[in-house]
Structure formats: structure tokens, C-alpha cells
Scaffold this motif. Sequence first.
Motif, PDB file in Angstrom:
ATOM      1  N   SER A 109      65.268   0.084  10.348  1.00  0.00           N
ATOM      2  CA  SER A 109      65.030  -1.362  10.357  1.00  0.00           C
ATOM      3  C   SER A 109      65.113  -1.943   8.956  1.00  0.00           C
ATOM      4  CB  SER A 109      63.652  -1.680  10.958  1.00  0.00           C
ATOM      5  OG  SER A 109      63.636  -1.432  12.340  1.00  0.00           O
ATOM      6  N   GLY A 110      65.158  -1.070   7.942  1.00  0.00           N
ATOM      7  CA  GLY A 110      65.283  -1.534   6.567  1.00  0.00           C
ATOM      8  C   GLY A 110      66.647  -2.134   6.301  1.00  0.00           C
ATOM      9  N   CYS A 111      66.767  -2.843   5.179  1.00  0.00           N
ATOM     10  CA  CYS A 111      68.039  -3.477   4.832  1.00  0.00           C
ATOM     11  C   CYS A 111      69.033  -2.445   4.311  1.00  0.00           C
ATOM     12  CB  CYS A 111      67.814  -4.576   3.794  1.00  0.00           C
ATOM     13  SG  CYS A 111      67.232  -3.982   2.186  1.00  0.00           S
ATOM     14  N   ARG A 112      70.318  -2.806   4.345  1.00  0.00           N
ATOM     15  CA  ARG A 112      71.361  -1.866   3.933  1.00  0.00           C
ATOM     16  C   ARG A 112      71.200  -1.445   2.469  1.00  0.00           C
ATOM     17  NH1 ARG A 112      76.340   0.158   5.866  1.00  0.00           N
ATOM     18  NH2 ARG A 112      77.033   1.622   4.261  1.00  0.00           N
ATOM     19  N   ARG A 113      70.781  -2.343   1.606  1.00  0.00           N
ATOM     20  CA  ARG A 113      70.615  -1.977   0.200  1.00  0.00           C
ATOM     21  C   ARG A 113      69.553  -0.885   0.042  1.00  0.00           C
ATOM     22  NH1 ARG A 113      70.291  -6.914  -3.947  1.00  0.00           N
ATOM     23  NH2 ARG A 113      70.387  -5.114  -5.369  1.00  0.00           N
ATOM     24  N   ASN A 114      68.506  -0.939   0.850  1.00  0.00           N
ATOM     25  CA  ASN A 114      67.495   0.114   0.781  1.00  0.00           C
ATOM     26  C   ASN A 114      68.017   1.434   1.321  1.00  0.00           C
ATOM     27  OD1 ASN A 114      65.719  -1.689  -0.327  1.00  0.00           O
ATOM     28  ND2 ASN A 114      64.248  -1.650   1.371  1.00  0.00           N
ATOM     29  N   VAL A 115      68.802   1.366   2.413  1.00  0.00           N
ATOM     30  CA  VAL A 115      69.392   2.589   2.965  1.00  0.00           C
ATOM     31  C   VAL A 115      70.300   3.238   1.932  1.00  0.00           C
ATOM     32  CG1 VAL A 115      70.930   3.530   4.727  1.00  0.00           C
ATOM     33  CG2 VAL A 115      69.217   1.812   5.357  1.00  0.00           C
ATOM     34  N   GLY A 134      68.792  -2.639   9.488  1.00  0.00           N
ATOM     35  CA  GLY A 134      68.242  -3.788  10.203  1.00  0.00           C
ATOM     36  C   GLY A 134      69.085  -5.034  10.093  1.00  0.00           C
ATOM     37  N   ASP A 135      69.832  -5.160   8.984  1.00  0.00           N
ATOM     38  CA  ASP A 135      70.649  -6.359   8.830  1.00  0.00           C
ATOM     39  C   ASP A 135      72.025  -6.223   9.467  1.00  0.00           C
ATOM     40  OD1 ASP A 135      71.371  -4.491   6.902  1.00  0.00           O
ATOM     41  OD2 ASP A 135      70.790  -5.747   5.205  1.00  0.00           O
ATOM     42  N   SER A 136      72.265  -5.115  10.184  1.00  0.00           N
ATOM     43  CA  SER A 136      73.545  -4.955  10.881  1.00  0.00           C
ATOM     44  C   SER A 136      73.398  -5.071  12.393  1.00  0.00           C
ATOM     45  CB  SER A 136      74.170  -3.596  10.527  1.00  0.00           C
ATOM     46  OG  SER A 136      73.371  -2.524  10.986  1.00  0.00           O
ATOM     47  N   VAL A 137      72.178  -5.369  12.857  1.00  0.00           N
ATOM     48  CA  VAL A 137      71.925  -5.532  14.295  1.00  0.00           C
ATOM     49  C   VAL A 137      71.213  -6.856  14.527  1.00  0.00           C
ATOM     50  CG1 VAL A 137      71.822  -3.042  14.751  1.00  0.00           C
ATOM     51  CG2 VAL A 137      69.723  -4.289  14.166  1.00  0.00           C
ATOM     52  N   SER A 138      71.162  -7.268  15.780  1.00  0.00           N
ATOM     53  CA  SER A 138      70.501  -8.541  16.098  1.00  0.00           C
ATOM     54  C   SER A 138      69.021  -8.359  16.392  1.00  0.00           C
ATOM     55  CB  SER A 138      71.188  -9.215  17.290  1.00  0.00           C
ATOM     56  OG  SER A 138      71.184  -8.362  18.425  1.00  0.00           O
ATOM     57  N   ARG A 139      68.618  -7.141  16.762  1.00  0.00           N
ATOM     58  CA  ARG A 139      67.214  -6.880  17.097  1.00  0.00           C
ATOM     59  C   ARG A 139      66.780  -5.553  16.482  1.00  0.00           C
ATOM     60  NH1 ARG A 139      69.983  -8.398  21.325  1.00  0.00           N
ATOM     61  NH2 ARG A 139      70.255  -6.246  22.015  1.00  0.00           N
ATOM     62  N   CYS A 140      65.689  -5.584  15.737  1.00  0.00           N
ATOM     63  CA  CYS A 140      65.166  -4.374  15.100  1.00  0.00           C
ATOM     64  C   CYS A 140      64.181  -3.662  16.030  1.00  0.00           C
ATOM     65  CB  CYS A 140      64.493  -4.724  13.772  1.00  0.00           C
ATOM     66  SG  CYS A 140      65.672  -5.123  12.452  1.00  0.00           S
ATOM     67  N   LYS A 141      63.730  -2.502  15.618  1.00  0.00           N
ATOM     68  CA  LYS A 141      62.747  -1.736  16.375  1.00  0.00           C
ATOM     69  C   LYS A 141      61.490  -2.590  16.584  1.00  0.00           C
ATOM     70  CE  LYS A 141      64.387   2.340  13.904  1.00  0.00           C
ATOM     71  NZ  LYS A 141      64.068   3.358  12.892  1.00  0.00           N
TER      72      LYS A 141
END
Length: 218
Positions: A109-115, A134-141
Motif C-alpha cells: 500500500s506504500g507509494c512507489r518511491r518507498n518501494v 498503492g499509487d498504482s491501484v484504485s483501492r489499497c488494502k
Amino acid sequence: MIRAALFDMDGTLVANTPYHLRAFAIFCERYGVTDWETKLASVFGMGNDDILGLIMPDAVREKGVEALADEKEAIYREIYAPDIRPVEGLARLLGRLTQAGIRCAVGSSGCRRNVDFVLEHCAIESYFDARISGDSVSRCKPDPEIYLTAAAALGVAPAECVIFEDAPAGFEAARRAGAGRIIALATTLSREELAREKGIDRIIGTYDDLDDLAALLA
């Protein structure tokens, strides 16, 4: 039969909860938010939309989630970078999975920069064939979209995946996705707390506890 491994990030690839808490403390002090700790406990593992909307709704209305999330995550990366390291045994497990022909993906669910930050600083980028943030999907966990997307990116069914998680929102997402197996890490919650979660196949302290790879993948 397990054909792929999906890994949450926070608390799963890295035991970083104390650093997120420190970052939230610094961040919330900037905005005069004093009651964030109790609220945060109820949304751990979710995306920033849910977390920030609960903790600081006034600031969200004023500045927007994206700007606030970028600010908080920049604090986190700055204070964590000198100390970052993977959960014990992770690199060894990733190597064994690769040798066994098991493809791996991050589902966070974290942002891509953190991944990217975690994979690069822990020198484990090469083990992962997909990164779902999380920023690549419309709904997070706890919605299952992250894990459904990660499984699809690897070309496997969710039932053919073992999912590694550490938080209730992630366990629910894994269950709802139809994971073949769910492994819980006792990095964020205690073993006693994890034992009360539904659908968990095994609780481990570190990845070195997974000494029988054949049983994990059966």
C-alpha cells in the motif's frame, strides 16, 4: 501448488515500523496534530488516503492527500536511509525461491518511491519481477486489488501464491484475493495478536524460520 510469492513491504521486507512512527511524530508536530497515535493503530497497513484522512482531515482538505503524503514519506526515507536493512533471512529466502523457479512480486500500500527505496537500499531489486504499489491501484488494502494485480503481473492465479504479510489490513487483502497460503511475520504485531487473525497458515519471526521450502511451496 505454489508458483509465486507476493511480499508486502512495510514490516515484511523491512522491519520499519519504528521509523514510520518517528516520521509521523515529526510530521504531525508540524501540523499541530496531537492525537495521531491511537488513530494510526487502526489503519496500519492501509494507504495514505485512508491514514491521512483519518489523522489530519483538516490538513487534507487544505493541502490535499498527495502533497501531505509526499512530505511525510520524504521524512521517513531521510531518517530510515542510514539504518535500513532487510528482515533477517529475506535475501536467503529470495535466493532459494529464485532457484526453485518461484517468481516474486511486491504488493504494498506504500507509494512507489518507498518501494523502490527499500528494494534499492536492501540490494534485492533483482529478485522481484513486479512491483505493485498503492499509487498504482484504485483501492489499497484491505481491498484485494493490490494482490490480485500482483498475481496477474506474474501470470499466476492468487491461489498459486504464498503471501507474506504483517498487518491486519494485509491479511484481509490476502484472504479476499484467495491466496493459496498466508505467512505472517511477527514484526509489527506479537505472535499472540497474530494468532487471533483468521486464515494465517504460519507465523514466523524471521525468514530463517522457513527451513522447509518444499513444505512452503507444496
